[in-house]
Design an enzyme around this catalytic site. Structure first.
Site, PDB file in Angstrom:
ATOM      1  N   PRO A   2      34.925 -13.099  33.264  1.00  0.00           N
ATOM      2  CA  PRO A   2      35.038 -12.294  32.039  1.00  0.00           C
ATOM      3  C   PRO A   2      33.810 -11.399  31.845  1.00  0.00           C
ATOM      4  O   PRO A   2      32.680 -11.856  31.970  1.00  0.00           O
ATOM      5  CB  PRO A   2      35.116 -13.341  30.922  1.00  0.00           C
ATOM      6  CG  PRO A   2      35.484 -14.619  31.595  1.00  0.00           C
ATOM      7  CD  PRO A   2      34.928 -14.532  32.982  1.00  0.00           C
ATOM      8  N   GLU A   3      34.056 -10.126  31.591  1.00  0.00           N
ATOM      9  CA  GLU A   3      32.985  -9.171  31.335  1.00  0.00           C
ATOM     10  C   GLU A   3      33.138  -8.672  29.895  1.00  0.00           C
ATOM     11  O   GLU A   3      33.913  -9.222  29.127  1.00  0.00           O
ATOM     12  CB  GLU A   3      33.053  -8.022  32.356  1.00  0.00           C
ATOM     13  CG  GLU A   3      32.967  -8.522  33.811  1.00  0.00           C
ATOM     14  CD  GLU A   3      33.056  -7.413  34.850  1.00  0.00           C
ATOM     15  OE1 GLU A   3      32.753  -6.266  34.518  1.00  0.00           O
ATOM     16  OE2 GLU A   3      33.436  -7.719  35.989  1.00  0.00           O
TER      17      GLU A   3
END
Ligand code: ZN
Length: 277
Positions: A2-3
């Protein structure tokens, strides 16, 4: 992993389920998920506090609590936060359950067990060293140029360095460099003013597009309701090794930059080599 767009989506979509709710208890199925303080103190201090706000800094989710504590969650490689009912069977790979009043539970699912939770008084001890937020007004082309000055590191590595700029990881770095037509191995210092402007615009565009599509579910990223994001369907190079470049048809190449799998088009993102001496 996840960014920024994935964590931003989680923040937005989790908020209506948790804000104003009190923590009734914590179940840890994997104690290693608690980084700070001790497991016992984490559970006892968290219990009884009301969740007041959710915020994001870089890839961290910041959960403010009524007694002045802050629950800081990092999803790392494979974490997601799923909303469910206390009465249900925890989803597979659940490592922690935060039980809220009203029968709601947050399931911290994390197949690879790199995710972390901290309970702190002062968030600066955790997020104080992060670089600027790329979608905030203060992140200007001029600031990016200043940050790049004298940086003898590949631009791909710099974009993924959380102390350089916060929230960008492998996927969106590759997408931004493709959109800006910059080779991932170019040294930060070598970017012209024009290239820096293009990169600044590209960073914002790919991150906003990612948020608009509720994140990229390449692997193990789920939204709080258990559905997937669709940003990866729009990726032009990330995780598309061997596929034709959408601009020119040249096969997308994969190289490793400082240990990170990196996708780019060798024709659209040419590396400007120094002139022969
Ligand atoms: Zn191309």
């Amino acid at each position: 992993m996840p960014e920024l767009p994935e964590v931003e989506t989680i923040k937005t979509e989790l908020s209506p389920y948790v804000i104003g709710r009190s923590v009734k208890g914590v179940t840890l199925l994997w104690e290693g998920i608690v980084r700070q303080p001790s497991v016992e103190e984490f559970c006892s201090r968290l219990t009884g506090q009301k969740i007041t706000t959710l915020a994001r800094r870089g890839k961290y989710l910041l959960v403010s609590l009524s007694k002045g504590d802050l629950l800081i969650i990092h999803l790392k490689m494979s974490g997601s936060l799923l909303v469910g009912r206390d009465s249900q069977e925890p989803p597979r790979f659940t490592r922690a359950i935060i039980h809220l009043d009203g029968g709601t539970s947050i399931f911290f699912r994390d197949p690879r067990k790199f995710g972390l939770m901290r309970l702190v008084k002062d968030k600066e001890s955790v997020v104080g060293g992060l670089g600027p937020e790329p979608l905030e007004p203060g992140f200007t082309p001029g600031l990016l140029q200043k940050l790049l000055a004298r940086r003898q590191a590949p631009i791909k590595a710099l974009l993924c360095d959380q102390n350089f700029v916060a929230g960008i990881g492998n996927m969106y770095a590759d997408e931004a460099l493709f959109a800006a037509k910059i080779h991932p191995l170019r040294m930060g210092v070598s970017l012209s003013r024009e290239e820096t402007k293009r990169l600044h615009r590209a960073i914002r565009r790919v991150l906003r597009a990612g948020i608009g599509r509720k994140g990229a579910s390449v692997q193990n990223y789920y939204r709080p309701d258990g559905t997937t994001g669709t940003a990866h369907f729009e990726f032009r190079v990330a995780h598309r090794g061997g596929e034709p470049c959408p601009n020119c048809g040249t096969p997308i190449e994969r190289v490793t930059v400082r240990g990170r799998g990196t996708y780019f088009c060798p024709k659209c993102q040419q590396q400007n080599l120094p002139p022969p001496s």
